[in-house]
Design a protein around this motif. Structure first.
Motif, short mmCIF file in Angstrom:
data_model
loop_
_atom_site.label_atom_id
_atom_site.label_comp_id
_atom_site.label_asym_id
_atom_site.label_seq_id
_atom_site.Cartn_x
_atom_site.Cartn_y
_atom_site.Cartn_z
N GLY A 134 -3.84 -32.42 -1.31
CA GLY A 134 -3.27 -31.19 -1.79
C GLY A 134 -4.11 -30.67 -3.00
O GLY A 134 -4.01 -29.71 -3.34
N GLN A 141 -6.77 -23.66 -5.08
CA GLN A 141 -6.82 -22.48 -4.28
C GLN A 141 -5.73 -21.63 -5.07
O GLN A 141 -5.89 -20.22 -5.19
CB GLN A 141 -7.00 -22.61 -3.11
N GLN A 142 -4.40 -22.23 -4.99
CA GLN A 142 -3.52 -21.28 -5.71
C GLN A 142 -3.42 -20.91 -7.03
O GLN A 142 -2.94 -19.83 -7.44
CB GLN A 142 -1.97 -22.17 -5.33
N SER A 155 3.91 -28.93 -3.82
CA SER A 155 4.47 -28.17 -2.85
C SER A 155 5.73 -27.59 -3.16
O SER A 155 6.04 -26.44 -2.65
CB SER A 155 4.79 -29.57 -1.69
N ASP A 185 -7.32 -29.58 -3.37
CA ASP A 185 -7.82 -28.42 -3.15
C ASP A 185 -7.08 -27.29 -2.80
O ASP A 185 -7.37 -26.06 -3.50
CB ASP A 185 -8.84 -28.75 -1.80
N ARG A 186 -5.73 -27.53 -2.38
CA ARG A 186 -4.85 -26.33 -2.00
C ARG A 186 -4.41 -25.78 -3.44
O ARG A 186 -4.25 -24.68 -3.85
CB ARG A 186 -3.94 -26.93 -1.22
N ASP A 197 4.65 -24.44 -4.70
CA ASP A 197 4.05 -23.36 -3.62
C ASP A 197 5.17 -22.76 -2.72
O ASP A 197 5.05 -21.44 -2.48
CB ASP A 197 2.88 -24.32 -2.61
#
Length: 208
Positions: free
Chosen positions: A194, A200-201, A150, A196-197, A153
């Motif tokens: 978190g 993706q990032q 986080s 999966d996200r 990100d």
């Protein structure tokens, strides 16, 4: 002695029943959220929190559900109400569990949702606060994958806006994936989202 044993048995049985009710309620609320029924899920988490006054998790999920909804473009007009609800629940959770890295991430997410809602008004005002929250969370739980991901990100968003190099943040997100692989939540209901996200990032980073 028999009376004492009977009382103890009743206490243990009552505790087991309470735990079962809590677990059943949490499972039902999470199931509702998974099906897209966020309003019903948040309401159920609120009811669980009212019964579990020393447990920060129900209020955490009230905050999380409402904040995730606030990030949805279709809910643009509802954002102030959603984030007010999220903040109210967040404040309750923080009273129960101060200096909790997961809750610091949650607070940072609420502020980030405000920034996304009105970047001109809230960007400069809240960005420093968000960075401070992630720095504190990282000091408390440096191996927590949600903290590492986080933080990176959020920093990518700022770096992209100002045209700065995002390589260090992308490397941190890659590191978070390893941390996710080794992370074991304290219970089935503790935060475990978190991955999966993060994946993706990483794909987005690799395309740059």
């Amino acid at each position: 002695m028999i009376r004492v044993i009977t009382t103890l048995i009743l206490f243990v049985c009552g505790t087991i029943t309470a735990q079962s009710q809590y677990e059943a309620g949490m499972q039902k609320a999470l199931g509702l959220w998974e099906k897209g029924n966020s309003v019903e899920a948040a309401a159920l988490f609120e009811r669980i929190g009212a019964a579990e006054k020393d447990n920060w998790l129900p209020s955490y999920y009230v905050a999380l559900v409402n904040t995730v909804d606030a990030f949805q473009p279709k809910n643009k007009e509802k954002v102030p109400a959603l984030l007010a609800k999220a903040q109210e629940a967040q404040d309750k959770a923080m009273l129960i569990s101060p200096d909790n890295a997961e809750l610091l991430v949650m607070q940072a997410m609420i502020h980030t949702a405000w920034i996304v809602y009105d970047p001109m008004t809230n960007g400069m005002k809240l960005s420093g606060t968000v960075n401070g929250l992630y720095a504190k969370a990282l000091a408390i739980a440096p191996e927590n994958p949600r903290v590492v991901f986080s933080k990176a990100d959020f920093e990518i968003g700022g770096a992209t806006y100002f045209g700065n190099d995002t390589t260090p943040m992308c490397q941190e997100i890659e590191r978070s994936i390893t941390l996710f692989a080794n992370f074991k939540p304290e219970t089935a209901f503790h935060p475990n989202w978190g991955l999966d996200r993060a994946k993706q990032q990483v794909e987005t980073c690799n395309k740059k």
